[in-house]
Write an enzyme that holds these catalytic residues in place. Structure first.
Site, PDB file in Angstrom:
ATOM      1  N   GLY A 499       0.687  -1.152  -0.125  1.00  0.00           N
ATOM      2  CA  GLY A 499      -0.115  -0.105  -0.075  1.00  0.00           C
ATOM      3  C   GLY A 499       1.015   1.210   0.054  1.00  0.00           C
ATOM      4  O   GLY A 499       1.999   1.054  -0.167  1.00  0.00           O
ATOM      5  N   PHE A 501       1.653   2.856   2.356  1.00  0.00           N
ATOM      6  CA  PHE A 501       2.578   3.019   3.579  1.00  0.00           C
ATOM      7  C   PHE A 501       3.788   2.084   3.493  1.00  0.00           C
ATOM      8  O   PHE A 501       4.561   2.562   4.371  1.00  0.00           O
ATOM      9  CB  PHE A 501       1.450   2.402   4.614  1.00  0.00           C
ATOM     10  N   ASP A 614     -12.420   4.854   7.080  1.00  0.00           N
ATOM     11  CA  ASP A 614     -11.531   4.087   5.677  1.00  0.00           C
ATOM     12  C   ASP A 614     -12.562   2.855   5.607  1.00  0.00           C
ATOM     13  O   ASP A 614     -11.713   2.072   5.251  1.00  0.00           O
ATOM     14  CB  ASP A 614     -10.312   4.232   6.035  1.00  0.00           C
TER      15      ASP A 614
END
Ligand SMILES: *[C@@H]1O[C@H](CO)[C@@H](O)[C@H](O)[C@H]1NC(C)=O
Ligand SMILES: *[C@@H]1O[C@H](CO)[C@@H](O)[C@H](O)[C@H]1NC(C)=O
Ligand SMILES: *[C@@H]1O[C@H](CO)[C@@H](O)[C@H](O)[C@H]1NC(C)=O
Ligand SMILES: *[C@@H]1O[C@H](CO)[C@@H](O)[C@H](O)[C@H]1NC(C)=O
Ligand SMILES: *[C@@H]1O[C@H](CO)[C@@H](O)[C@H](O)[C@H]1NC(C)=O
Ligand SMILES: *[C@@H]1O[C@H](CO)[C@@H](O)[C@H](O)[C@H]1NC(C)=O
Ligand SMILES: *[C@@H]1O[C@H](CO)[C@@H](O)[C@H](O)[C@H]1NC(C)=O
Ligand SMILES: *[C@@H]1O[C@H](CO)[C@@H](O)[C@H](O)[C@H]1NC(C)=O
Ligand SMILES: *[C@@H]1O[C@H](CO)[C@@H](O)[C@H](O)[C@H]1NC(C)=O
Length: 829
Positions: A499, A501, A614
């Protein structure tokens, strides 16, 4: 005002003769603390400290006895001595030598107010601090034995027990006995971060604290089978890659002990077993190392003893192999050169400096000079931390009066020397204000670490600077070394997700638990605040439908989160673009219900008021039984209870984002409801929330779905693979629910509780229909259905909030094993 009696301890044990050891010396103390019983334990007689007239103790120390073990066979762990003041045991030493000192701790259940697991204390000798801020709070299930090796000079030897403010110290048993002559050398090769660096001298002026003692390739050797009552544990959990090594069949012939090597160095059980290279495994090349990784204190010095015994070679002088220590140092091992015969034990000692990884690697590997190819082995290993003299011995002033040692101790916390009087001393109470209990050391959530001195589960305090604020220090910290072990040092083959991140890795902790490891890349989108937010949210809550956080790591500016592993991946993978088998309508409803429960719990549960922000199909994960769990709390916010919204910068995922929140930046729980409405459509239609390849009006699923619903053509966009399985009533209820979630105005949207109720209803409608078909009209009116007995068991809303909640006890009182077993329960459900 209160008088503080001088603390007096004196042991004048007449020699306890033990014939089992060849090097018998008079100075052997085996003490059964807090007891008047002498206890025979595997060849040692532990003398009850209440038993003899040759010592005395003050009112400040008291014997305690286990109330639960009465009637069971007696052990040294049934009694203990408790110290509420700094105190000591004193031993007469008549021969300067190296001694083994063992301290036994076991927090049996004793009547209040003395709950032994609440003790926090220091143990030291006059010059060395042995244990600091020691507690067995988190390892109260089995005894902990701490072992030290140190030189003791002729004269008196003291062991001090100093309780921390507002708590106490205790000990169940003490052993002080001399090691065999030349057991520990004074000088060994010194291995530093750059490799070998000459000799390390003066070892005997230090204290060695056993942290690992390993019987490689064999079973646990318990104290009854060891000449010095040591415990040796199997090596398997330390192997870096278990495929590289195999157990050598245990050698049953005679061992040829010779020279300086005797049974005291290590018992036969250790030398009769070994691990050797697993070349049967068809490794592409047979040129590899076997590596063991040990957790050690960072940037500290360690005494390392490696044990070998050639039970592998078929004949003399055919084997040479390599020993590597921390990767930098290599030594060729030639058993023939060392001992000249087979099955003859030998060992090497080193002093090794650990780096800041907290891991010490020891490897053996093949050497090209060897006649016997691709062979290397190891039989045993010991690692002891070298402790330097510390100036932190308890502040104690003493006066000797005959055989009685008088200790005058300033009250802890003042640490000032008060003075010395022959009888007793009056102290002002001013400096004795009760202080709140001191915070305990940070700890590492890892039971298998620190196993060296046999049963210890308490890991060493991590010494790195932690960037996490204290309030985050919730006992979930996992050492980086453990995470590197679990993920094979972030092996890319173990990546299961990527991702903005960073990566998510699959891994197995040393205790065998499967985990998902999310490692943020520095400079990635996910910042420190998201990291902390996720820890805060997840450490507070446990719920069947929320992914559990196992721990985190913030060493060396890493931001790593460790979660329970979800066998079946994300909900999205089960809907489209993957090879998973198609989920039935019932399964999809159950997954939606599960996720709705999780979100509802966030909003309204005991720690409620949490907005996820989210919600999307990749943040709903499935375990092996397709039970849905909501994940990824990095953006979560706790809404203040006195307000109905929180104003924040807009965050979330395009396609799921509440348009009202987008416009107003006012975050409410209803934003999660909107996002969940999009997930419902995704589940129904099996397509992404945003598909840019489609015609413009179809790109956004929420808009397109609602358009179709209004036109009455929703059926046309349903996932064709389940279209015919869906009962029309169930579909109607489901579609209505999705539509309500997607209302423009958040006030018109239902709460997650309502959504949950509606989805349960849709599931009931589907199940009733399935049961009735084909004999009855499946388009029964919903109101009829509601009155039917099948529906009487609808959960009430309050039940559905709490029924899946895992009890989460105060994390300060919960041991890691308890945490893990809770998670296992979660898993098993
Ligand atoms: C301990 O064992 C020895 C012999 O092994 C025996 O003579 C002695 O009585 C035993 N002591 C206790 C307290 O059981
Ligand atoms: C002291 O120990 C040495 C060996 O370490 C031994 O030779 C000597 O006999 C011992 N002395 C006494 C008094 O036990
Ligand atoms: C002692 O304290 C520990 C943790 O502080 C707690 O878990 C345990 O239940 C207590 N035991 C007793 C007998 O009260
Ligand atoms: C000690 O060794 C003996 C002999 O091999 C074995 O039978 C016994 O199980 C061992 N004891 C323990 C506690 O391991
Ligand atoms: C040896 O390696 C093979 C494959 O690499 C593996 O299947 C086998 O389990 C290994 N043997 C041992 C004892 O670990
Ligand atoms: C074994 O480990 C050492 C030290 O890490 C390394 O230098 C060596 O290349 C390794 N050997 C093999 C065959 O992997
Ligand atoms: C330990 O060895 C493994 C395997 O060779 C290696 O990946 C890891 O980086 C080493 N760790 C340290 C701290 O040297
Ligand atoms: C022990 O705890 C005290 C108070 O919490 C702290 O100041 C001290 O640094 C700790 N000592 C060690 C060695 O961890
Ligand atoms: C014991 O565990 C709790 C959390 O379960 C933790 O906060 C505490 O620091 C631990 N204590 C020690 C000494 O490891």
């Amino acid at each position: 005002m209160k008088s503080i009696l001088p603390l007096v301890f004196l042991f004048q044990f007449s020699s306890i003769v033990l014939t089992s050891l060849a090097y018998t010396l008079p100075d052997k103390y085996f003490i059964n603390c807090g007891s008047d019983n002498n206890m025979n334990s595997t060849g040692r007689v532990f003398t009850g400290d209440l038993n003899s007239g040759s010592f005395s103790f003050t009112k400040q120390s008291s014997p305690v006895r286990d109330s639960n073990q009465a009637g069971q066979s007696a052990t040294i762990y049934q009694t203990a001595r408790v110290f509420r003041q700094p105190s000591l045991y004193e031993f007469e030493i008549s021969n300067t030598s190296t001694y083994l000192v063992r301290l036994h701790f076991f927090a049996f259940s004793s009547p209040t107010p003395t709950n032994l697991s609440t003790a926090v204390f220091d143990v030291s000798t006059s010059e060395f601090s042995l244990l600091r801020n020691f507690t067995i709070q988190n390892s109260s299930k089995s005894p902990i034995v701490k072992e030290f090796l140190l030189s003791i000079n002729l004269g008196k030897f003291n062991i001090y027990f100093v309780p921390k403010v507002s708590t106490f110290a205790f000990v169940n048993a003490i052993e002080v006995f001399p090691a065999p002559e030349s057991f520990i050398p004074d000088t060994t090769p010194h291995i530093t971060s750059t490799g070998s660096n000459g000799n390390y001298m003066d070892i005997l002026s230090k204290v060695l604290h056993t942290i690992h003692r390993i019987n490689v390739g064999g079973l646990t050797v318990t104290e009854d089978n060891d000449t010095l009552w040591r415990t040796w544990v199997p090596d398997d959990s330390y192997l870096y890659n278990s495929d590289t090594a195999e157990n050598r069949a245990s050698y049953t012939g005679k061992l040829n002990y010779q020279g300086r090597v005797s049974e005291y160095i290590a018992p036969g059980f250790v030398y009769r077993t070994a691990k050797q290279m697993n070349i049967s495994g068809g490794s592409p090349t047979n040129n590899f190392n076997i590596t063991w990784s040990f957790s050690v204190r960072k940037n500290a010095r360690h005494f390392v003893r490696v044990h070998f015994c050639d039970i592998v070679s078929p004949s003399l002088n055919v084997l040479i192999f390599n020993l590597f220590i921390v990767g930098k140092f290599k030594q060729e091992i030639n058993p023939y050169d060392e001992v000249g015969q087979l099955a003859a034990p030998f060992y090497f000692d080193f002093v090794v400096d650990s780096d800041d990884s907290g891991i010490m690697n020891i490897s053996v590997g093949p050497n090209t000079k060897s006649y016997l190819e691709n062979t290397a082995f190891l039989n045993g290993l010991e690692i002891m931390e070298i402790m330097e003299k510390s100036g932190s011995a308890p502040v104690i002033s003493r006066t000797k009066k005959g055989h009685v040692l008088v200790l005058v101790v300033s009250i802890l916390g003042c640490l000032s020397l008060i003075g010395v009087l022959a009888v007793f001393i009056f102290l002002g109470l001013k400096c004795r204000k009760p202080k709140p209990a001191e915070p305990l050391d940070s700890w590492s959530a890892l039971p298998v670490y620190g196993g060296g001195s046999s049963h210890s589960r308490v890991t060493e305090k991590s010494t790195n600077g932690s960037m996490t604020p204290n309030y985050l220090n919730l006992g979930l910290k996992i050492p980086l070394g453990e995470i590197q072990f679990a993920t094979k040092n972030f092996n890319t083959k173990l990546v299961i997700g990527k991702g903005g991140f960073g990566n998510v890795y699959r891994g197995i902790l040393m205790n065998g638990m499967k985990v998902a490891v999310k490692r943020s890349e520095t400079g990635s989108g996910q910042g420190l605040s998201e990291f902390q937010s996720e820890i805060m949210v997840l450490s507070k809550i446990r719920h069947r439908h929320l992914v559990s956080l196992i721990g985190y790591c913030d060493e060396r500016s890493e931001m790593i989160l460790v979660y329970e592993f979800m066998e079946k991946g994300t909900l999205r993978e089960h809907l489209y673009n993957s090879n998973f088998p198609c989920l039935s309508w019932k399964q999809r409803l159950e997954i939606c219900i599960g996720a709705a429960r999780g979100i509802h719990y966030l909003h309204k549960g005991s720690d409620g008021g949490i907005i996820h922000r989210d919600i999307k199909s990749t943040n709903i994960l499935l375990d092996e039984n397709h039970v849905a769990k909501v994940a990824d709390f990095g953006l979560s916010r706790s809404g203040p209870s006195d307000q109905t919204h929180v104003s924040t910068a807009v965050k979330g995922t395009f396609g799921y984002l509440d348009p009202e929140y987008f416009r107003s930046q006012q975050l409410t729980e209803k934003s999660d409801v909107y996002s969940f409405g999009v997930v419902l459509l995704e589940v129904l239609c099996a397509r992404p929330a945003i598909d840019p390849l489609l015609p413009r009006e179809q790109v956004n699923l929420a808009e397109w779905g609602m358009l179709c619903k209004n036109k009455g053509i929703l059926e046309e966009i349903i996932d064709p693979s389940i279209k015919d399985m869906i009962n029309p009533n169930s579909l109607r209820k489901f579609a209505e629910t999705a539509e309500k979630c997607l209302e423009e105005d958040s006030a018109d949207r239902p709460t997650m509780g309502d959504v949950l109720w509606d989805l349960e209803y849709a599931l009931q409608l589907q199940q009733i229909a399935t049961r009735r078909e084909p004999h009855e009209d499946s388009t029964t009116d919903a109101s009829n259905v509601l009155t039917s007995s099948n529906v009487s068991g609808f959960p009430s809303l309050s039940e559905s909030v709490n029924e899946d909640v895992m009890p989460i006890s105060d994390s300060l009182n919960m041991s890691e094993t308890e945490v893990f077993s809770q998670l296992r329960i979660t898993h098993a459900r």
